[in-house]
Design a protein around this motif. Structure first.
Motif, PDB file in Angstrom:
ATOM      1  N   LEU A  96       0.831  -1.207   0.000  1.00 26.59           N
ATOM      2  CA  LEU A  96       0.000   0.000   0.000  1.00 26.59           C
ATOM      3  C   LEU A  96       0.865   1.256   0.000  1.00 26.59           C
ATOM      4  CD1 LEU A  96      -3.141   0.211   0.220  1.00 26.59           C
ATOM      5  CD2 LEU A  96      -2.773   0.908   2.580  1.00 26.59           C
ATOM      6  N   LEU A  97       1.899   1.178   0.832  1.00 26.04           N
ATOM      7  CA  LEU A  97       2.822   2.316   0.944  1.00 26.04           C
ATOM      8  C   LEU A  97       3.521   2.569  -0.391  1.00 26.04           C
ATOM      9  CD1 LEU A  97       3.423   3.819   3.633  1.00 26.04           C
ATOM     10  CD2 LEU A  97       5.648   2.704   3.590  1.00 26.04           C
ATOM     11  N   ILE A  98       4.013   1.463  -0.982  1.00 25.51           N
ATOM     12  CA  ILE A  98       4.711   1.572  -2.274  1.00 25.51           C
ATOM     13  C   ILE A  98       3.761   2.136  -3.320  1.00 25.51           C
ATOM     14  CG2 ILE A  98       5.713   0.170  -4.161  1.00 25.51           C
ATOM     15  CD1 ILE A  98       7.688   0.335  -1.961  1.00 25.51           C
ATOM     16  N   GLY A  99       2.524   1.616  -3.336  1.00 27.84           N
ATOM     17  CA  GLY A  99       1.525   2.056  -4.314  1.00 27.84           C
ATOM     18  C   GLY A  99       1.229   3.535  -4.177  1.00 27.84           C
ATOM     19  N   THR A 100       1.046   3.993  -2.923  1.00 24.86           N
ATOM     20  CA  THR A 100       0.730   5.402  -2.693  1.00 24.86           C
ATOM     21  C   THR A 100       1.859   6.298  -3.180  1.00 24.86           C
ATOM     22  OG1 THR A 100      -0.305   4.595  -0.674  1.00 24.86           O
ATOM     23  CG2 THR A 100      -0.157   6.966  -0.917  1.00 24.86           C
ATOM     24  N   VAL A 101       3.084   5.900  -2.810  1.00 25.87           N
ATOM     25  CA  VAL A 101       4.245   6.720  -3.203  1.00 25.87           C
ATOM     26  C   VAL A 101       4.363   6.755  -4.721  1.00 25.87           C
ATOM     27  CG1 VAL A 101       6.773   6.829  -3.116  1.00 25.87           C
ATOM     28  CG2 VAL A 101       5.479   6.337  -1.047  1.00 25.87           C
ATOM     29  N   THR A 102       4.186   5.575  -5.359  1.00 24.80           N
ATOM     30  CA  THR A 102       4.302   5.512  -6.820  1.00 24.80           C
ATOM     31  C   THR A 102       3.225   6.377  -7.485  1.00 24.80           C
ATOM     32  OG1 THR A 102       4.893   3.225  -6.451  1.00 24.80           O
ATOM     33  CG2 THR A 102       4.634   3.881  -8.738  1.00 24.80           C
ATOM     34  N   LEU A 103       1.999   6.277  -6.968  1.00 24.87           N
ATOM     35  CA  LEU A 103       0.906   7.083  -7.536  1.00 24.87           C
ATOM     36  C   LEU A 103       1.207   8.571  -7.407  1.00 24.87           C
ATOM     37  CD1 LEU A 103      -2.510   5.491  -6.598  1.00 24.87           C
ATOM     38  CD2 LEU A 103      -1.775   6.276  -8.832  1.00 24.87           C
ATOM     39  N   ILE A 105       4.112   9.921  -7.265  1.00 23.50           N
ATOM     40  CA  ILE A 105       5.203  10.318  -8.170  1.00 23.50           C
ATOM     41  C   ILE A 105       4.698  10.355  -9.612  1.00 23.50           C
ATOM     42  CG2 ILE A 105       7.444   9.599  -9.122  1.00 23.50           C
ATOM     43  CD1 ILE A 105       7.954   8.372  -6.271  1.00 23.50           C
ATOM     44  N   VAL A 106       3.984   9.264 -10.005  1.00 30.41           N
ATOM     45  CA  VAL A 106       3.549   9.143 -11.409  1.00 30.41           C
ATOM     46  C   VAL A 106       2.444  10.153 -11.730  1.00 30.41           C
ATOM     47  CG1 VAL A 106       2.447   7.585 -13.071  1.00 30.41           C
ATOM     48  CG2 VAL A 106       4.220   6.733 -11.564  1.00 30.41           C
ATOM     49  N   ASN A 107       1.487  10.294 -10.817  1.00 29.28           N
ATOM     50  CA  ASN A 107       0.334  11.139 -11.093  1.00 29.28           C
ATOM     51  C   ASN A 107       0.162  12.166  -9.969  1.00 29.28           C
ATOM     52  OD1 ASN A 107      -1.985  12.095 -12.200  1.00 29.28           O
ATOM     53  ND2 ASN A 107      -3.279  10.464 -11.378  1.00 29.28           N
ATOM     54  N   PRO A 108       0.968  13.213  -9.978  1.00 28.92           N
ATOM     55  CA  PRO A 108       0.863  14.189  -8.897  1.00 28.92           C
ATOM     56  C   PRO A 108      -0.494  14.885  -8.907  1.00 28.92           C
ATOM     57  CG  PRO A 108       2.323  14.975 -10.606  1.00 28.92           C
ATOM     58  CD  PRO A 108       1.930  13.610 -10.982  1.00 28.92           C
ATOM     59  N   LYS A 109      -0.907  15.348  -7.752  1.00 27.92           N
ATOM     60  CA  LYS A 109      -2.234  15.958  -7.603  1.00 27.92           C
ATOM     61  C   LYS A 109      -2.407  17.114  -8.593  1.00 27.92           C
ATOM     62  CE  LYS A 109      -5.044  17.968  -4.026  1.00 27.92           C
ATOM     63  NZ  LYS A 109      -4.977  18.640  -2.741  1.00 27.92           N
ATOM     64  N   THR A 110      -3.471  17.043  -9.382  1.00 27.15           N
ATOM     65  CA  THR A 110      -3.684  18.112 -10.361  1.00 27.15           C
ATOM     66  C   THR A 110      -3.987  19.402  -9.608  1.00 27.15           C
ATOM     67  OG1 THR A 110      -5.903  17.265 -10.475  1.00 27.15           O
ATOM     68  CG2 THR A 110      -4.483  16.768 -12.334  1.00 27.15           C
ATOM     69  N   PRO A 111      -3.257  20.459  -9.877  1.00 25.36           N
ATOM     70  CA  PRO A 111      -3.358  21.651  -9.049  1.00 25.36           C
ATOM     71  C   PRO A 111      -4.735  22.309  -9.122  1.00 25.36           C
ATOM     72  CG  PRO A 111      -1.810  21.967 -10.853  1.00 25.36           C
ATOM     73  CD  PRO A 111      -2.291  20.582 -10.945  1.00 25.36           C
TER      74      PRO A 111
END
Lengths: 237, 166
Positions: A96-103, A105-111
């Motif tokens: 879960l931790l890895i997934g959250t971090v990857t998400l 990095i890959v898809n940063p929060k749209t401003p």
């Protein structure tokens, strides 16, 4: 069997590990072949020496100590040994931790979804954007949301291009800014004192805004609409 | 069978094998302990005698350990020197007592490759049959025969200076 093949079986013959047929063939062969007979003799001598090697005496205290140490080590391993569901839980949390971090990095929060960072901004899109920004409720909702300055500069450049083509966008931008200043910033305190402004102010509002944002980019990566409006107010005043 | 009963019953033969494989009581002790811990961790349901599984774990562990030993070559060199000394004597067999010869044979086993050493010890020193060795090590019988032949051939070659004088 020929001499060459028989030699491969001599060690087995010397240790009586051959089948009956093989045994007879080799026995007949070594009666006539001195070399093979000598080799068999050598193998038998090695076998005799090997059998004579005594087992090392193991003291009974050593055995007792070994048992105690082994049981102690197993006890230690038991403490470290987690039951399967705990392992699964650890694995789940880790994934879960890895997934959250990857998400992240890959898809940063749209401003801010109102700001387009696409390469081609069309006039009707710009009008739609203006209508959203002119709405007071929308403005209040997004006034303090951070917008990446880089994407904002790209959008403003596209607006500048659109203005060169159609000649309406600069006015539209100024109208939006006035709207923000008039409607929203009157109700909220503006951070004018902390605004750092650079660039020349003899150009249109859009160009001045881009210059200001570039100088502000040195200090921060994001900016809010509140700051943008404050900038604009300062530029135009 | 409880774990402490298994340890009680099999630790002595296991130490004997490990001691012959590694040539050192302390190392043998570590290897046997490791084998028991791995056996306990394996969680396999043992229907019959657990000795085969214990031996398999122990022998594989010893083979791994021997493979990792980089100083093995150093020992080989010292043994070659010993043999050279024996060669230089006019009648080395007479000059060396039988016990010393047996010690030399034991030392020479350190020069064998780990798998060859394992099968040589189990067959020619411990007296297990080839089928039993196959059960204990998990190696196929043909593989054991080949390794055993190579081990004996090497031992004969290394001992030839002494054996010819006999």
């Amino acid at each position: 069997m020929r001499h060459h093949n028989i030699r491969k079986h001599l060690s087995a013959y010397a240790h009586q590990e051959c089948s009956k047929d093989e045994h007879n063939i080799i026995e007949n062969h070594i009666k006539t072949c001195i070399k093979c007979a000598l080799t068999v003799n050598e193998y038998q001598q090695v076998a005799n020496f090997s059998k004579q090697i005594p087992e090392r005496s193991i003291p009974s205290e050593f055995i007792d100590q070994l048992k105690r140490d082994t049981l102690k080590n197993i006890e230690i391993s038991k403490q470290k040994h987690y039951p399967p569901f705990r392992r699964l839980a650890f694995a789940g949390i880790f994934l879960l931790l890895i997934g959250t971090v990857t998400l992240h990095i890959v898809n940063p929060k749209t401003p801010v979804e109102y700001i387009s960072s696409s390469d081609t901004l069309k006039l009707d899109e710009m009008e739609h954007l203006a209508s959203i920004l002119c709405n007071k409720e929308n403005l209040i909702a997004i006034i303090d949301q951070p917008i990446p300055i880089h994407s904002l500069i790209v959008t403003l450049k596209q607006m500048k291009k659109l203005n060169q083509r159609h000649g309406q966008v600069n006015n539209m931008f100024e109208r939006i800014m006035h709207q923000i200043n008039g409607n929203v910033l009157q109700e909220f305190p503006t951070p004018l004192s902390s605004c750092k402004i650079g660039g020349k102010f003899d150009e249109s509002g859009l160009t001045q805004m881009i210059t200001c944002l570039r100088s502000y980019q040195r200090y921060n990566d994001t900016i809010t609409f509140r700051y943008i409006a404050s900038y604009y107010q300062k530029i135009r005043s | 069978m409880e774990l402490h009963q298994v340890i009680q019953k099999y630790q002595r033969p296991m130490v004997a094998i490990a001691c012959r494989m590694l040539g050192n009581l302390e190392e043998a002790k570590d290897a046997v302990q490791e084998a028991f811990i791995r056996f306990w961790k394996s969680d396999t349901q043992i229907k019959g005698d657990p000795f085969s599984l214990l031996c398999r774990i122990l022998i594989n562990h010893c083979i791994d350990k021997l493979r990792k030993q980089t100083f093995r070559r150093f020992f080989s060199i010292t043994e070659i020197k010993d043999l050279d000394i024996m060669k230089s004597n006019e009648n080395p067999h007479k000059s060396l007592e039988n016990k010393q010869l047996v010690d030399h044979v034991e030392k020479l086993t350190t020069r064998l490759k780990p798998v060859q050493k394992a099968v040589f010890i189990l067959r020619d020193m411990q007296g297990y049959s080839i089928q039993e060795i196959s059960d204990l090590t998990g190696f196929p019988e043909n593989n054991i025969r080949v390794n055993l032949h190579l081990a004996r051939k090497n031992m004969r070659k290394w001992l030839q200076p002494i054996l010819k004088e006999d």
